[in-house]
Scaffold this motif. Structure first.
Motif, PDB file in Angstrom:
ATOM      1  N   SER A   9      37.942  52.671  30.978  1.00  0.00           N
ATOM      2  CA  SER A   9      38.886  51.555  30.943  1.00  0.00           C
ATOM      3  C   SER A   9      40.153  51.949  31.695  1.00  0.00           C
ATOM      4  O   SER A   9      40.492  53.130  31.797  1.00  0.00           O
ATOM      5  CB  SER A   9      39.211  51.144  29.499  1.00  0.00           C
ATOM      6  N   LEU A  10      40.828  50.942  32.234  1.00  0.00           N
ATOM      7  CA  LEU A  10      42.084  51.146  32.950  1.00  0.00           C
ATOM      8  C   LEU A  10      43.234  50.828  32.005  1.00  0.00           C
ATOM      9  O   LEU A  10      43.276  49.750  31.408  1.00  0.00           O
ATOM     10  CB  LEU A  10      42.146  50.245  34.192  1.00  0.00           C
ATOM     11  N   VAL A  11      44.145  51.766  31.856  1.00  0.00           N
ATOM     12  CA  VAL A  11      45.314  51.604  30.990  1.00  0.00           C
ATOM     13  C   VAL A  11      46.541  51.713  31.880  1.00  0.00           C
ATOM     14  O   VAL A  11      46.584  52.538  32.793  1.00  0.00           O
ATOM     15  CB  VAL A  11      45.340  52.690  29.889  1.00  0.00           C
ATOM     16  N   TRP A  12      47.550  50.877  31.617  1.00  0.00           N
ATOM     17  CA  TRP A  12      48.759  50.939  32.418  1.00  0.00           C
ATOM     18  C   TRP A  12      49.986  50.868  31.522  1.00  0.00           C
ATOM     19  O   TRP A  12      49.946  50.368  30.414  1.00  0.00           O
ATOM     20  CB  TRP A  12      48.819  49.830  33.470  1.00  0.00           C
ATOM     21  N   ASP A  13      51.070  51.382  32.052  1.00  0.00           N
ATOM     22  CA  ASP A  13      52.344  51.416  31.350  1.00  0.00           C
ATOM     23  C   ASP A  13      53.406  50.850  32.286  1.00  0.00           C
ATOM     24  O   ASP A  13      53.687  51.433  33.330  1.00  0.00           O
ATOM     25  CB  ASP A  13      52.663  52.863  30.967  1.00  0.00           C
ATOM     26  N   MET A  71      52.776  49.107  27.171  1.00  0.00           N
ATOM     27  CA  MET A  71      51.489  49.706  27.524  1.00  0.00           C
ATOM     28  C   MET A  71      50.384  48.719  27.177  1.00  0.00           C
ATOM     29  O   MET A  71      50.433  48.069  26.137  1.00  0.00           O
ATOM     30  CB  MET A  71      51.300  51.009  26.761  1.00  0.00           C
ATOM     31  N   ASP A  72      49.406  48.604  28.056  1.00  0.00           N
ATOM     32  CA  ASP A  72      48.296  47.676  27.834  1.00  0.00           C
ATOM     33  C   ASP A  72      47.056  48.246  28.503  1.00  0.00           C
ATOM     34  O   ASP A  72      47.129  49.211  29.248  1.00  0.00           O
ATOM     35  CB  ASP A  72      48.641  46.299  28.417  1.00  0.00           C
ATOM     36  N   LYS A  73      45.906  47.622  28.236  1.00  0.00           N
ATOM     37  CA  LYS A  73      44.676  48.072  28.876  1.00  0.00           C
ATOM     38  C   LYS A  73      43.874  46.880  29.343  1.00  0.00           C
ATOM     39  O   LYS A  73      44.031  45.767  28.851  1.00  0.00           O
ATOM     40  CB  LYS A  73      43.861  48.971  27.951  1.00  0.00           C
TER      41      LYS A  73
END
Length: 194
Positions: A160-164, A174-176
């Motif tokens: 999964s791709l998670v970003w901040d 922060m979300d994914k």
């Protein structure tokens, strides 16, 4: 308060403020204005991060390069494909976005194991062309390692791709991605021949 010869009372005006008093007043007025503008900037970001997420169209395993014992623990090296558009996630108050590709798997000891395989910082000053990823066969920066030993063989792994979001002012968010992909590691150790 003082009075003159005719018994008229009046206030005597003292000498003008010193330079330091004036400098103090101007400095704290400027800081108050700066604080007010920072609060307005932070308010402008409320809800942006949850409404405007990056668009992920592909995040999949490309090649499992190896799965072997390394120092008493299982270690997998792999590459993946990533196609994502980060432009919707940026707005004027976003300085940069920190991206990570996370591998998640289950073991008997730990129901949730998460390992960061890859990361990248994308800055707003990089321009729109750097905010669109269409990269295949990205080699992971960090190996997928099970710290307990023997836990990776035969496991289902979800990428999964998670970003901040990192704003200029305001709270971090922060979300994914809702786009995930799953693959199964082999039941025995394997090394891909080049």
């Amino acid at each position: 308060q003082t009075h003159d010869n005719n018994n008229n009372y009046y206030y005597k005006i003292s000498a003008m403020h010193t330079v330091w008093v004036r400098l103090n007043a101007v400095t704290f007025y400027a800081l108050s204005v700066l604080l007010g503008l920072s609060v307005l900037a932070a308010i402008s970001k409320i809800g942006h991060s949850s409404r405007n997420a990056p668009v992920v169209t592909k995040l999949e395993l490309n090649t499992l390069r190896s799965l072997k014992a390394h120092g008493g623990v299982d270690r997998a090296l792999l590459s993946f494909d990533l196609h994502a558009d980060l432009r919707p996630a940026f707005h004027w108050n976003i300085k940069q976005i920190f991206l990570t590709v996370v591998a998640t798997y289950e073991t008997k000891r730990n129901p949730v194991n998460q390992v960061v395989l890859w990361d990248k910082i994308v800055e707003a000053v990089d321009g729109p062309e750097k905010m669109v990823f269409k990269e295949d066969n990205i080699y992971c920066k960090y190996a997928l390692i099970d710290q307990r030993g023997g836990g990776l063989r035969g496991k289902d792994v979800t990428l999964s791709l998670v970003w901040d979001h990192m704003p200029l002012t305001g709270l971090l968010h922060m979300d994914k991605s809702v786009y995930n992909s799953t693959f199964t590691l082999p039941d025995s150790y394997a090394v891909k021949r080049q």
